[in-house]
Design a protein around this motif. Structure first.
Motif: not given
Length: 908
Positions: A63-65, A110-116
């Motif tokens: 899933f993308s942001s 990095q945190l945004e990637d973790e969320l994805r």
């Protein structure tokens, strides 16, 4: 004695039980499976090597942001939805990444990637599947470590060795052994095209290869090369390619690249059939080992389950029937989409009963289990030398998976089923997705009925296996069709008795008063139709695994959430698509989509999908029941009436209104208004070349007739014969009018046809007049329309005044003439070339549009009426969706309201 003492004395603390329901389920299943009958596990170096193969087309990889934040009409985003469905997991995730709010996650990449990743591991994405399958490698590394570790290594521990001493010779050896025993190939059919076009999915696949270095991706590469033919300068050449993640370039360390391992030139384009079979077949050459597990793109695996793979592969070395070694090992599944909505829960329970108690019985004692596209493990060498794991002919092999099972059984293979290992599986969660999936399966079963494989199985099986095979494959669909036919035969039989006058004579005759056995037989059919028998294996499986009290409470809860409506509706889906395939052929793959269904389906979309399969048939049965209520002699006993007639009324209401009942926000007034505008636009749009069916009624109507176009003479003749049933109404009802009660002359019937042709002629005159005079002679055209209307009213008044025509007569005339017009339409569609040659196709199209508008109004009016009452929408949301979903929808509306208020204040 020690064990008994422990059982009696040890107390279970509630603190030790995980609060997460999925964790409880996984732990309890794993603990129970250890007590099941499974072969002993050999050392990793001695186990059978195996591969996993996953076909992938264009689904979500990660899933993308943007996708996580995009809101639907109700203001619900995927991320918001997941937070409400998995509140405890969301809280733990924030703790893990040391954040307090969602906004903090946006601060660094990095945190945004973790969320994805967190969201992707809870959707039906390729990332979830790959992570699950790569647990095999982790499990094998761990087990190889335990096989070879010395005492000091064991004391140090595997995790410590893995983290602190990554380059230790022991761990290097363990990883090498794991790579020798396990290969994972994802066959990404479009990867080459996606890579060249800069598609984000290609980047996500590349990222997966970098995360898991032992992952391999196969794809079909299309390359333009100089042609050897003098007439052509360039020709397209196709390669089957296998790639892995490569080391980054020294001058650009941030760039990630893939690296070719093999490229095999193909004789031409491999995609000749449905796509998925070829996607598997071209990549099977890149797999290794003696076992091959086929995994769909919407599946997942669990670390604790992968530890049992060594044991499972040992089943290939056992003769389960005393004669043959297994050629396919069946494995059970857990449906992980059951928590999304009530429909997903119904599907989850139905599917769970099939993959457990159903397949267990099919394998032993019936010995007719095949391959159903689930996580079965093939004897790779057996199937490579006998035609592969997928048959790829277009249309006939629509359900390509089961043909692998047919092929295996025909070639003296043996298919077994094993309960001690399970793999996760995603299922469709919205009614439209479920209906498309069931349509695809029904189409596939129709093609199986016509296939040589089933014919050969029927010839070669012994009597008992032949019956078992029939019942568990095409027989189930044929029986479903027969159940619906029973309703038609019963109602048309009753229509004949009523209109011929026999019903009254039979009801008053003494010989026919005591017909209780007949009523009991008819009443028992309603149980099948309402889907109660479908729920029986479901209840038994839940009872075996979780207790019969839980099974009973689940059954009651399912009935309260309208499971009977869902199963009765799916009865119509199966019957229509199976019957259509038998009659005309031309089955096609239907993409269902694998997203979260948190959006409202528009009325026009539901109409397109269910018009021919449910709405037309529902209205036909409704007319039959109304005619029977007006003229028939009702059953004397209340119970007999309820069981026989009520079940049919229930079927009619379900077929007409279930899509709107199971539609999120289906009774909200604003949505209803938008749906009406959209439907009006769709029904009035002109078709033409390049106009899709979603944009124009004409394009959709032409597409719906395609099966007849490619049907043979038999199919066309049968279509015409079936359409003749609509002329029965007119023939019988015209003699039951108040003005024709005392005559049985054939002239009455002839006069009724004159009336029909006059009505059609008037309609044709008006349509021609609109085309020719509406622009230049508007006043003349309106005058003609006014004269036609006055003439029509005058005729009605004269008929009421002189022959004493009643209001009931007018209603009965509508019931008589409407089916006749529909029958004429069906006959005209069957002989379209003749009608086009005569020049009447435009008139037929105009008549068809009129019928569609009337059907749309019949369906829309009750929904619009119910939408006036706000509590109906609240009741629907509470009833059909779990608590988290209901809460999510309401919160999003409140937030939306706050935003609007704030915006208004700012403007002021």
């Amino acid at each position: 004695i020690k064990r008994l003492h422990l059982l009696l004395t040890v107390k279970e603390s509630a603190m030790d039980v995980p609060t997460n329901l999925d964790a409880r389920r996984r732990i309890s299943f794993f603990a129970n499976s250890l007590f099941m009958d499974m072969p002993s596990a050999p050392k990793v170096r001695h186990m059978l090597p195996f591969s996993v193969l996953t076909p992938y087309y264009k689904e979500d990889v990660l899933f993308s942001s943007q996708a996580l934040e995009d809101q639907n009409e109700d203001g619900v985003s995927i991320l918001f939805y997941l937070q409400k469905i998995y509140p405890d997991e969301w809280k733990h995730f924030l703790q893990r990444v040391d954040c307090n709010t969602e906004e903090e996650l946006r601060e660094t990449e990095q945190l945004e990637d973790e969320l994805r990743l967190w969201a992707s591991y809870r959707g039906q994405t390729l990332t979830r599947t790959v992570r699950g399958m790569m647990y095999y490698r982790q499990a094998l590394v761990l087990q190889a470590f335990l096989d070879m570790a010395r005492d000091e290594d064991l004391r140090e521990g595997f995790r410590a060795a893995d983290l602190l001493n990554d380059e230790s010779p022991l761990l290097t050896q363990c990883k090498a052994i794991a790579d020798m025993k396990f290969t994972y190939v994802v066959s990404c059919q479009q990867y080459g095209i996606q890579k060249r076009s800069g598609d984000h999915r290609a980047q996500d696949i590349l990222r997966l290869m970098t995360t898991y270095p032992s992952l391999r991706v196969a794809y079909i590469d299309e390359v333009e090369e100089p042609s050897k033919d003098r007439n052509k300068k360039i020709e397209k050449v196709y390669y089957s390619a296998l790639v892995k993640a490569a080391v980054t370039k020294p001058d650009d360390p941030g760039q990630k690249l893939d690296q070719d391992i093999y490229r095999i030139k193909l004789p031409g384009n491999a995609m000749l059939g449905e796509g998925k079979p070829e996607n598997q077949n071209h990549a099977i050459i890149f797999t290794r080992g003696e076992g091959l597990q086929t995994i769909d793109m919407n599946q997942e695996h669990y670390m604790e389950e992968t530890l049992k793979m060594r044991n499972l592969l040992q089943e290939f070395l056992k003769k389960h029937d005393g004669v043959r070694y297994p050629s396919i090992l069946g494995v059970r599944e857990h449906i992980f989409t059951g928590s999304v909505s009530s429909l997903a829960w119904f599907m989850s329970n139905q599917e769970t009963s099939f993959v457990t108690i159903g397949q267990r019985v099919l394998a032993n004692p019936l010995r007719v289990r095949f391959h159903y596209g689930h996580p079965d493990i093939f004897d790779r060498l057996f199937h490579l030398t006998r035609g592969g794991v997928s048959k790829a002919s277009k249309i006939i092999n629509l359900s390509e998976d089961i043909f692998a099972g047919f092929n295996s059984t025909l070639r003296e293979g043996n298919v077994t089923h094993h309960e001690y290992m399970q793999v996760g599986k995603g299922r469709d969660v919205g009614l439209n997705q479920i209906s498309l999936f069931e349509a695809k399966i029904a189409n596939g079963n129709g093609e199986q009925t016509l296939s040589r494989d089933v014919y050969r199985l029927g010839h070669r099986f012994d009597f008992f296996r032949m019956l078992s095979c029939y019942y568990t494959t095409i027989g189930f669909y044929f029986s479903t069709m027969m159940t619906v036919w029973t309703v038609y035969v019963f109602l048309y039989g009753r229509l004949y008795l009523v209109l011929s006058g026999l019903d009254e004579a039979l009801a008053t005759g003494k010989r026919f008063i005591h017909n209780e056995p007949l009523q009991v037989a008819l009443a028992s059919q309603s149980f099948v139709q309402l889907g109660f028998l479908m729920a029986l294996p479901m209840m038994m499986e839940i009872g075996l695994e979780r207790g019969f009290r839980t099974a009973l409470s689940d059954f009651v809860l399912m009935q309260l959430q309208l499971a009977s409506v869902f199963f009765t509706f799916s009865l119509g889906t199966k019957t229509h698509y199976y019957g259509t395939t038998l009659l005309h052929g031309g089955a096609e793959y239907r993409a269902t989509g694998r997203g979260f269904v948190v959006f409202h389906a528009k009325f026009a979309e539901n109409y397109r999908l269910y018009s021919r399969s449910h709405f037309v048939k529902g209205i036909e049965l409704l007319i039959l029941l109304i005619v029977y209520e007006i003229f028939g002699q009702s059953y004397r006993g209340a119970i007999a009436y309820i069981f026989i007639t009520f079940s049919m009324w229930f079927m009619v209401v379900t077929w007409l209104f279930a899509p709107f009942l199971f539609n999120p926000s289906g009774f909200e007034w604003q949505k209803i208004v938008d749906d009406w505008t959209d439907w009006n636009k769709w029904i009035s749009n002109r078709g033409g070349i390049g106009v899709p069916p979603e944009k124009s009624w004409e394009s959709w109507w032409e597409k719906e007739q395609e099966p007849i176009k490619y049907s043979g003479k038999r199919g066309i003749v049968l279509e015409i014969v079936l359409a003749l049933r609509f002329f029965i109404y007119q023939y019988g009802l015209v003699y039951h009018l108040n003005i024709t009660k005392h005559t049985k002359s054939v002239l009455v019937y002839c006069l009724s046809w004159v009336v029909i042709f006059v009505i059609l002629l008037v309609m044709k005159t008006v349509s021609v007049g609109r085309r020719k005079f509406s622009a230049d002679f508007q006043l003349v055209f309106r005058l003609i329309k006014g004269l036609i209307f006055i003439t029509f009213i005058s005729i009605i008044i004269i008929l009421i005044a002189i022959p004493h025509m009643t209001v009931q007569d007018i209603f009965v005339c509508i019931l008589a003439f409407m089916p006749t017009g529909w029958g004429l339409l069906l006959v005209a569609q069957a002989i379209k070339p003749v009608i086009v040659r005569i020049g009447l196709w435009g008139s037929i199209k105009a008549l068809a549009r009129g019928y569609e508008i009337i059907m749309g109004l019949l369906l829309f009016t009750p929904i619009a009426f119910l939408a006036w009452f706000p509590f109906v929408s609240e009741f629907q949301t509470r009833m059909l969706f779990n608590q988290a979903f209901s809460r999510g929808l309401q919160i999003s509306r409140i937030l939306g309201g706050h935003k609007k208020d704030r915006a208004t204040r700012n403007k002021e």
